[in-house]
Design a protein around this motif. Structure first.
Motif, short mmCIF file in Angstrom:
data_model
loop_
_atom_site.label_atom_id
_atom_site.label_comp_id
_atom_site.label_asym_id
_atom_site.label_seq_id
_atom_site.Cartn_x
_atom_site.Cartn_y
_atom_site.Cartn_z
N ASP A 813 41.64 -22.81 44.82
CA ASP A 813 40.14 -22.44 45.21
C ASP A 813 39.59 -23.74 45.99
OD1 ASP A 813 37.57 -20.98 45.29
OD2 ASP A 813 36.91 -22.02 43.62
N GLU A 814 39.14 -23.42 47.14
CA GLU A 814 38.38 -24.28 48.14
C GLU A 814 37.16 -25.13 47.34
OE1 GLU A 814 36.71 -25.25 52.52
OE2 GLU A 814 37.36 -23.19 51.83
N GLU A 815 36.29 -24.39 46.73
CA GLU A 815 35.36 -25.11 46.19
C GLU A 815 35.34 -25.90 44.77
OE1 GLU A 815 31.15 -22.78 45.77
OE2 GLU A 815 32.40 -22.35 43.82
N THR A 816 36.16 -25.19 43.99
CA THR A 816 36.36 -26.17 42.63
C THR A 816 37.57 -26.99 42.68
OG1 THR A 816 37.68 -24.17 41.73
CG2 THR A 816 35.20 -24.31 41.42
N GLY A 817 38.52 -26.67 43.73
CA GLY A 817 39.82 -27.22 43.35
C GLY A 817 40.75 -26.92 42.55
N LEU A 818 40.54 -25.76 41.82
CA LEU A 818 41.11 -25.15 40.80
C LEU A 818 42.00 -23.97 41.31
CD1 LEU A 818 38.71 -25.22 37.77
CD2 LEU A 818 40.41 -26.97 38.11
N TRP A 819 43.45 -23.77 40.65
CA TRP A 819 44.19 -22.78 41.04
C TRP A 819 43.37 -21.40 40.31
CZ3 TRP A 819 47.96 -21.64 44.28
CH2 TRP A 819 48.59 -22.68 44.91
N MET A 820 43.63 -20.24 40.87
CA MET A 820 43.09 -19.15 40.08
C MET A 820 44.21 -18.08 39.94
SD MET A 820 39.45 -18.04 41.66
CE MET A 820 39.89 -17.63 43.26
N VAL A 821 44.37 -17.49 38.74
CA VAL A 821 45.37 -16.41 38.39
C VAL A 821 44.45 -14.97 37.89
CG1 VAL A 821 46.99 -18.43 37.61
CG2 VAL A 821 45.51 -17.41 35.81
N GLN A 822 45.48 -14.08 37.91
CA GLN A 822 45.05 -12.87 37.51
C GLN A 822 45.86 -12.32 36.68
OE1 GLN A 822 44.43 -10.64 41.15
NE2 GLN A 822 46.51 -10.52 41.79
N PRO A 823 45.81 -11.49 35.57
CA PRO A 823 46.78 -10.69 34.93
C PRO A 823 47.56 -9.78 35.76
CG PRO A 823 44.67 -10.11 34.11
CD PRO A 823 44.49 -11.36 35.22
N ASP A 824 48.84 -9.92 35.60
CA ASP A 824 49.84 -8.86 35.92
C ASP A 824 49.58 -7.39 35.37
OD1 ASP A 824 50.89 -10.88 37.64
OD2 ASP A 824 52.68 -10.83 36.58
N LEU A 825 49.38 -6.46 36.22
CA LEU A 825 48.92 -5.06 35.36
C LEU A 825 50.23 -4.07 35.89
CD1 LEU A 825 45.06 -4.83 36.21
CD2 LEU A 825 46.34 -5.59 34.18
N ASP A 826 50.54 -3.23 34.96
CA ASP A 826 51.62 -2.16 35.50
C ASP A 826 50.66 -0.96 36.15
OD1 ASP A 826 50.30 -0.66 33.32
OD2 ASP A 826 52.03 -1.15 31.99
N SER A 827 51.53 0.27 36.45
CA SER A 827 50.89 1.23 37.05
C SER A 827 49.76 1.90 36.35
CB SER A 827 51.88 2.33 37.42
OG SER A 827 52.50 2.80 36.30
N ASP A 828 49.76 1.70 34.89
CA ASP A 828 48.58 2.26 33.96
C ASP A 828 47.50 1.30 33.82
OD1 ASP A 828 50.05 4.54 33.61
OD2 ASP A 828 51.19 3.77 32.14
N GLY A 829 47.62 0.26 34.40
CA GLY A 829 46.46 -0.75 34.39
C GLY A 829 46.76 -1.85 33.28
N ARG A 830 47.64 -1.65 32.58
CA ARG A 830 47.98 -2.57 31.50
C ARG A 830 48.80 -3.78 31.64
NH1 ARG A 830 50.70 2.38 27.63
NH2 ARG A 830 51.98 2.32 29.74
#
Length: 887
Positions: A813-830
């Motif tokens: 991230d350009e502002e904080t200098g920290l990487w960002m991640v997101q949880p992997d989701l299947d087709s049902d959103g789990r």
């Protein structure tokens, strides 16, 4: 999983003249391969002054470990006597006095305390002489030469001690700075000694590091201030100085003159006397070292060899007020350069202060001109003028704790953020936003060794550890609340700070630090333009950042010369001995307690060196159920710090599994509510079969594996990761330990499921080489031999059920200098799950929610934050090892 750092040393160049050659008792050099002479003539099995190992360890246990009061010791020994007298026996000691007499009789390493009395010798007024002119000031001291000899001879330091100044280089040819002996100052001192001291060829440079700082042991019971002076040796490795109990020792308690009458307590004459008393005291205390600065002295070293040592006054550790006193300068001026106090934030570098230049100024200008134009106090002579090759302006090292952590971060930047919000949004709205920052900090997920701020920052008594803890979580908490320019300023400052706190720094690291400093100087201007700092940033502690690159080139990594070490020593050398005293004329009792503690430590070192402490005198201590057992580990594991040498990192499950969990795969799947668990385990077992171990998440759809065979499952609530992290709390070998918690109830409260780093692509840099996952279950699986395929090993395999996360974007991230991640989701959103081998885990990872611009809801707490957001920052500021791998 073991991960090598990128700055490992490849080559060393040693000083050609002062190269620490072994010699015999006459000073004649001997070949390197010659064995060292015996340390002692005492035979093995001689426990003098104790009669046995049990007697010694009992004295150690009662006085050092338990710090048992005298009356309790007497009660214990009376009960002991009442029990054994029936069989004609007697306790090891008759009473506490007998115990203390035995400890006092220890001769090894003994350096007695002595009193130096100083009084005012100047002109007195004819009438109403101030009491401070009549008082006699006592300075309690020990011979620093004898203390140096004792520390040099300590075999505990073998392998953590340098005999020669050196220059270290990485494989790419970059200079690498770490221990004090790797810096330019030690090399230059060796050059000067070689030129000035006859017969110094082949000798060993031994520099003494000093640090002084007043401390208060009790506010409620009156004036209980003490002023210890500590000493260490520059030849010791930084990690040893930070970790070892005897690598920093008190050598004096300085006098604290106080003007009893207010009208006299703030006069120029009294202030001059306080300064002169300090410098006169130090000059007198260090006099025993002076002959050895011009004539080699034969000493014993930690490896047992004799060498010819040359003493040198080394770096001085002090916070800014103490630096003003030690450097003999005017408050508000820089002790390292000649920038004017109102221009410390100017872009150009100020001329360096130096002893030769100061002496020339003293011969040229009047005291008033020296005070106002150069910040020099003319009427006091610095103590270093008594000793050769000692320049106090050069010897004052950077102080990470007070200049960077408590000063620039906590006292400046955090305060300015609050001032900005109140000034920009008004009192009511500003306080609401500050409360929102506190709620975000309180909602930060747990992490090993991370302090949980339950009420945010809203408490009064801040310690250095509190400031360090706030640094780890503050940046994500303010993002979205303050302007981007302020977030950038904090990000750049934290980057500089974490780079400076590394245990080893290369030329590239210094370039990164300088770039971060320049960006910080640019982005901090928002505090000026918005009126928070209308007069700018001419602040001595923040200005000190300008000199850190030079400090590192001179003295190596700053974390080896930080006042956090002397402040930690206050606890053992001042506060605990004070609590053990009767509070009346406590200093004498404190000195005796310190002396006895050191004697016990020295005795243990001596007995160990003679091979008398192997095994145990009683039943071995039980491991906690949550402690790991690792068959091939040569290190002793304790919380945070791992004693012993550097070894390959590893992750192991807790010693014992948890009861009340089902032991079949299908039943466990139903118990934890993960219906896909059998299929995930089957896929994992299929991937584990020969020819290779698949240590990363597959990128392509695998072939359909056979069903999971029946087997025995055990569930664990924790694992332990042990890895090389010398910049974090660690043993002398740089090894660090942390728990990975995976439990449905943490400390009788909500569940805790920690995140981890896993190996991915070792050829990629930083976080690109790693996977990030959240562990939902730690378990071992042993297939039933009757049903296992022929190519499947019938052993208990340690595993983890994890939720996968993916990087957002190709850059941090350009502002904080920290990487960002997101949880992997299947087709049902789990969230996508997988099973991995425990050996693919590197260590814990810390994720902090991307809070955004909106207030967080009241129900959001630290225990459910990892379930409640769509994106998370990978917190590289969680600790120093994370900063080194998650860039």
């Amino acid at each position: 999983m073991t991960r090598a750092l990128d700055d490992e040393p490849a080559d060393r160049e040693y000083h050609p003249h002062l190269n620490g050659r072994p010699c015999d008792a006459t000073g004649t050099y001997v070949p390197e391969e010659c064995p060292p002479p015996p340390r002692t003539e005492a035979p093995a099995g001689d426990w003098s002054p104790f009669s046995s190992r049990v007697e010694f360890e009992l004295a150690e246990f009662l006085f050092q470990k338990e710090q048992m009061p005298q009356s309790n010791i007497d009660t214990l020994l009376d009960l002991w006597a009442a029990d054994v007298i029936r069989y004609g026996g007697s306790p090891p000691f008759a009473d506490h006095a007998d115990l203390y007499t035995s400890i006092d009789s220890i001769k090894v390493g003994e350096v007695p305390w002595q009193c130096l009395r100083i009084s005012y010798q100047g002109v007195r007024p004819e009438h109403h002489v101030p009491s401070w002119m009549e008082d006699v000031y006592e300075v309690w001291m020990r011979d620093p030469r004898c203390v140096s000899l004792k520390m040099l001879a300590n075999p505990d330091f073998d392998g953590s001690f340098e005999t020669t100044p050196y220059r270290e280089y990485t494989a790419s040819g970059e200079r690498r700075y770490g221990n004090l002996m790797s810096g330019n100052w030690s090399w230059k001192q060796a050059d000067l000694v070689a030129q000035e001291v006859a017969g110094s060829e082949g000798a060993m440079l031994v520099s003494q590091i000093f640090g002084s700082d007043k401390t208060t042991v009790s506010v409620a019971t009156g004036q209980n201030d003490f002023y210890p002076l500590y000493m260490s040796l520059g030849n010791l490795h930084n990690g040893t100085r930070r970790a070892h109990r005897d690598s920093i020792l008190p050598i004096a308690f300085l006098a604290i003159p106080k003007g009893t009458e207010r009208k006299h307590g703030d006069t120029m004459a009294f202030r001059r006397f306080r300064r002169q008393l300090f410098h006169t005291s130090l000059a007198a205390i260090l006099q025993p070292l002076k002959p050895g600065m011009s004539r080699p002295e034969i000493v014993r070293c930690p490896d047992g060899h004799l060498r010819r040592a040359i003493w040198a006054i080394g770096p001085y550790i002090a916070d800014y007020p103490e630096q003003v006193l030690v450097a003999n300068i005017v408050q508000g001026w820089c002790p390292a350069c000649l920038k004017y106090p109102n221009k410390l934030d100017s872009d150009e570098m100020g001329p360096r202060r130096a002893r030769v230049h100061t002496e020339a100024l003293l011969q040229t200008f009047e005291p008033a001109a020296l005070w106002h134009d150069y910040g020099v106090v003319a009427d006091v002579t610095p103590f270093t003028h008594e000793f050769p090759r000692a320049d106090i302006n050069e010897l004052l090292s950077g102080d990470l704790l007070h200049q960077i952590i408590k000063g620039s971060f906590k006292d400046h930047l955090v305060t300015w953020v609050g001032d900005y919000l109140l000034q920009t949004h008004g009192d009511a709205r500003g306080k609401e936003l500050l409360d929102e920052i506190d709620r975000r900090i309180a909602a930060t997920p747990p992490f090993p060794g991370l302090r949980h701020f339950k009420q945010g920052r809203d408490f009064k008594q801040w310690t250095g550890d509190d400031s360090k803890a706030l640094m780890k979580v503050y940046l994500p908490a303010i993002s979205g609340i303050v302007p981007s320019e302020i977030v950038h300023a904090l990000s750049d400052f934290l980057e500089f700070c974490y780079l400076a706190r590394r245990s080893h720094l290369t030329d590239s690291t210094l370039a990164q630090m300088d770039a971060a400093r320049r960006r910080f100087n640019q982005h901090r201007q928002i505090f000026k333009t918005t009126g928070v700092r209308p007069d700018g940033f001419s602040l001595p502690r923040q200005h000190s950042i300008e000199h850190y690159l030079q400090h590192i080139r001179n003295f190596g990594a700053p974390n080896g010369l930080c006042s956090s070490m002397t402040e930690a020593k206050h606890i053992k050398a001042v506060k605990e001995p004070w609590r053990r005293s009767n509070r009346y004329e406590a200093l004498g009792q404190m000195l005796l307690t310190n002396q006895r503690l050191e004697k016990l430590s020295d005795a243990r070192v001596d007995f160990t060196a003679r091979g008398m402490m192997s095994g145990t005198s009683s039943v071995a201590p039980e491991l906690n159920d949550a402690d790991p057992v690792h068959e091939n580990s040569p290190v002793q594991i304790t919380a945070g710090v791992v004693a012993g040498e550097r070894v390959s990192g590893f992750v192991v499950l807790a010693r014992k599994p948890q009861p009340r969990y089902p032991h079949s795969v299908e039943d466990l799947a139903q118990y934890i509510g993960v219906a896909t668990f059998p299929a995930l385990l089957a896929q994992f077992l299929h991937d584990q079969t020969p020819p290779a171990l698949n240590s990363a998440r597959p990128d392509i759809e695998p072939e359909v594996p056979p069903p999971c065979p029946p087997g025995l499952v055990h569930v664990f609530h924790s694992a332990v990761a042990v890895f090389y992290a010398p910049s974090d709390p660690s043993g002398s070998g740089g090894m660090h330990r942390e728990h990975i918690r995976v439990t449905p109830s943490w400390r009788k409260g909500p569940a805790r499921y920690d995140c981890v780093f896993l190996g991915n692509d070792p050829s990629a840099p930083g976080l690109r080489s790693l996977h990030i996952a959240r562990v939902r279950l730690l378990f071992s699986f042993r297939p039933d031999p009757s049903f296992a395929p022929s190519n499947m090993a019938v052993v208990a395999t340690p595993c983890a059920l994890v939720e996968w996360f993916s990087l957002i974007g190709d850059e941090p991230d350009e502002e904080t200098g920290l990487w960002m991640v997101q949880p992997d989701l299947d087709s049902d959103g789990r969230r996508v799950l997988g099973v991995v081998h425990i050996e693919t885990i590197l260590r814990s990872a810390h994720l902090i929610p991307v809070f955004g611009d909106d207030p967080i809801p009241p129900y959001l707490k630290s225990h459910n934050a990892l379930d409640s957001f769509q994106a998370y920052y990978v917190n590289k500021y969680a600790d120093h090892h994370a900063h080194e791998i998650a860039f």
